[in-house]
Design a protein around this motif. Structure first.
Motif, PDB file in Angstrom:
ATOM      1  N   VAL A  47       0.850  -1.185   0.000  1.00 47.19           N
ATOM      2  CA  VAL A  47       0.000   0.000   0.000  1.00 47.19           C
ATOM      3  C   VAL A  47       0.892   1.243   0.000  1.00 47.19           C
ATOM      4  O   VAL A  47       1.862   1.331   0.755  1.00 47.19           O
ATOM      5  N   LEU A  48       0.570   2.161  -0.874  1.00 47.57           N
ATOM      6  CA  LEU A  48       1.283   3.436  -0.981  1.00 47.57           C
ATOM      7  C   LEU A  48       0.309   4.551  -0.622  1.00 47.57           C
ATOM      8  O   LEU A  48      -0.778   4.630  -1.198  1.00 47.57           O
ATOM      9  N   VAL A  49       0.704   5.376   0.346  1.00 53.40           N
ATOM     10  CA  VAL A  49      -0.109   6.523   0.737  1.00 53.40           C
ATOM     11  C   VAL A  49       0.687   7.788   0.469  1.00 53.40           C
ATOM     12  O   VAL A  49       1.781   7.981   1.015  1.00 53.40           O
ATOM     13  N   VAL A 104       6.108  -4.683  -3.371  1.00 51.40           N
ATOM     14  CA  VAL A 104       6.671  -3.465  -2.758  1.00 51.40           C
ATOM     15  C   VAL A 104       7.626  -2.780  -3.727  1.00 51.40           C
ATOM     16  O   VAL A 104       7.670  -1.550  -3.812  1.00 51.40           O
ATOM     17  N   ALA A 105       8.385  -3.564  -4.476  1.00 49.56           N
ATOM     18  CA  ALA A 105       9.334  -2.971  -5.424  1.00 49.56           C
ATOM     19  C   ALA A 105       8.617  -2.073  -6.432  1.00 49.56           C
ATOM     20  O   ALA A 105       9.139  -1.009  -6.815  1.00 49.56           O
ATOM     21  N   GLY A 136       4.337   7.183   2.237  1.00 47.89           N
ATOM     22  CA  GLY A 136       4.546   6.036   3.113  1.00 47.89           C
ATOM     23  C   GLY A 136       4.137   4.768   2.391  1.00 47.89           C
ATOM     24  O   GLY A 136       3.146   4.756   1.648  1.00 47.89           O
ATOM     25  N   ILE A 137       4.892   3.697   2.603  1.00 50.64           N
ATOM     26  CA  ILE A 137       4.613   2.423   1.945  1.00 50.64           C
ATOM     27  C   ILE A 137       4.589   1.312   2.988  1.00 50.64           C
ATOM     28  O   ILE A 137       5.508   1.203   3.817  1.00 50.64           O
ATOM     29  N   GLY A 138       3.534   0.489   2.960  1.00 46.93           N
ATOM     30  CA  GLY A 138       3.417  -0.666   3.838  1.00 46.93           C
ATOM     31  C   GLY A 138       3.171  -1.924   3.030  1.00 46.93           C
ATOM     32  O   GLY A 138       3.005  -1.883   1.805  1.00 46.93           O
ATOM     33  N   PHE A 139       3.134  -3.053   3.719  1.00 47.13           N
ATOM     34  CA  PHE A 139       2.875  -4.322   3.031  1.00 47.13           C
ATOM     35  C   PHE A 139       2.231  -5.303   4.002  1.00 47.13           C
ATOM     36  O   PHE A 139       2.680  -5.462   5.147  1.00 47.13           O
ATOM     37  N   GLY A 140       1.181  -5.977   3.549  1.00 44.85           N
ATOM     38  CA  GLY A 140       0.544  -6.976   4.392  1.00 44.85           C
ATOM     39  C   GLY A 140      -0.859  -7.285   3.937  1.00 44.85           C
ATOM     40  O   GLY A 140      -1.255  -6.969   2.807  1.00 44.85           O
ATOM     41  N   VAL A 171      10.393   9.120   0.933  1.00 45.52           N
ATOM     42  CA  VAL A 171       9.664   7.857   0.817  1.00 45.52           C
ATOM     43  C   VAL A 171      10.063   6.995   2.012  1.00 45.52           C
ATOM     44  O   VAL A 171      11.233   6.644   2.168  1.00 45.52           O
ATOM     45  N   LEU A 172       9.082   6.677   2.861  1.00 43.86           N
ATOM     46  CA  LEU A 172       9.337   5.910   4.084  1.00 43.86           C
ATOM     47  C   LEU A 172       8.598   4.573   4.022  1.00 43.86           C
ATOM     48  O   LEU A 172       7.456   4.510   3.564  1.00 43.86           O
ATOM     49  N   LEU A 173       9.231   3.524   4.503  1.00 47.63           N
ATOM     50  CA  LEU A 173       8.673   2.179   4.467  1.00 47.63           C
ATOM     51  C   LEU A 173       8.466   1.637   5.881  1.00 47.63           C
ATOM     52  O   LEU A 173       9.284   1.880   6.771  1.00 47.63           O
ATOM     53  N   THR A 174       7.381   0.887   6.049  1.00 45.23           N
ATOM     54  CA  THR A 174       7.206   0.145   7.289  1.00 45.23           C
ATOM     55  C   THR A 174       8.216  -1.005   7.315  1.00 45.23           C
ATOM     56  O   THR A 174       8.832  -1.344   6.299  1.00 45.23           O
TER      57      THR A 174
END
Length: 205
Positions: A47-49, A104-105, A136-140, A171-174
């Motif tokens: 997910v990209l916000v 994510v890539a 912000g970028i997350g994954f799940g 650009v920040l990642l969880t």
């Protein structure tokens, strides 16, 4: 509740509302119904916000139309970068975009392209009309409502990173998102507390 037709998606808002109502009406079936919701509505995605910044002064000086024009310009620039990486814009809310990607890539590549596109346009813009975005970028596992809304822990974390932690152009990642990337990709781990929540995130170089 009647099951949806074969050509109707399972993850509509109307169906979710009906299932939640059924839990209230039949609490003894809560586990069964909740498992069905998880099965039909959950997607494992990146997910990209995106959050735009620097609007307060623009609105005060130039008015709300200027504010809306900047949002419109941002969406015109960002959307091709997202769809070009097989992403989907699920929700556009004020000056935010909520997007999903299989990988994510791909989300990272889209984020970098968006930042680059905005920087290119800003060269031609007066200082008080320049476009800046923090991402912000997350994954799940994310609960998705038929390409119109999305929910989940990683959505919340990506939102906090994009809206509350990142500065324009960052650009920040969880942690979960960073774990999906090649370890050779440079990033810096950081810790922050937002709304009483302690977060570890990774800033891309």
């Amino acid at each position: 509740m009647t099951e949806p037709a074969q050509d109707e998606p399972l993850n509509t808002r109307a169906r979710l509302d009906a299932l939640l109502s059924r839990i209230i009406e039949e609490p003894e079936r809560r586990g069964e119904i909740a498992a069905g919701i998880a099965r039909d509505f959950t997607q494992r995605q990146a997910v990209l916000v995106l959050d735009m910044s620097g609007f307060s002064r623009t609105t005060q000086v130039h008015g709300v139309v200027a504010f809306l024009m900047m949002i419109h310009q941002m969406r015109l620039l960002a959307t091709p970068a997202i769809t070009g990486r097989n992403g989907r814009v699920i929700k556009a809310e004020a000056d935010n975009l909520y997007c999903l990607f299989d990988q994510v890539a791909d989300a990272v590549a889209a984020a970098r392209e968006i930042i680059s596109r905005l920087a290119t346009v800003n060269v031609l813009m007066p200082a008080d009309r320049r476009l800046y975005a923090s991402i912000g970028i997350g994954f799940g596992d994310i609960l998705v409502l038929a390409d119109e809304d999305l929910f989940g822990d990683e959505v919340n974390l990506a939102s906090k990173l994009g809206e509350d932690v990142a500065q324009g152009g960052m650009v920040l990642l969880t942690e979960a998102a960073r774990a999906e990337l090649d370890p050779a990709i440079p990033s810096t781990p950081e810790r922050v507390s937002v709304s009483g929540l302690a977060l570890v995130y990774h800033a891309l170089a």
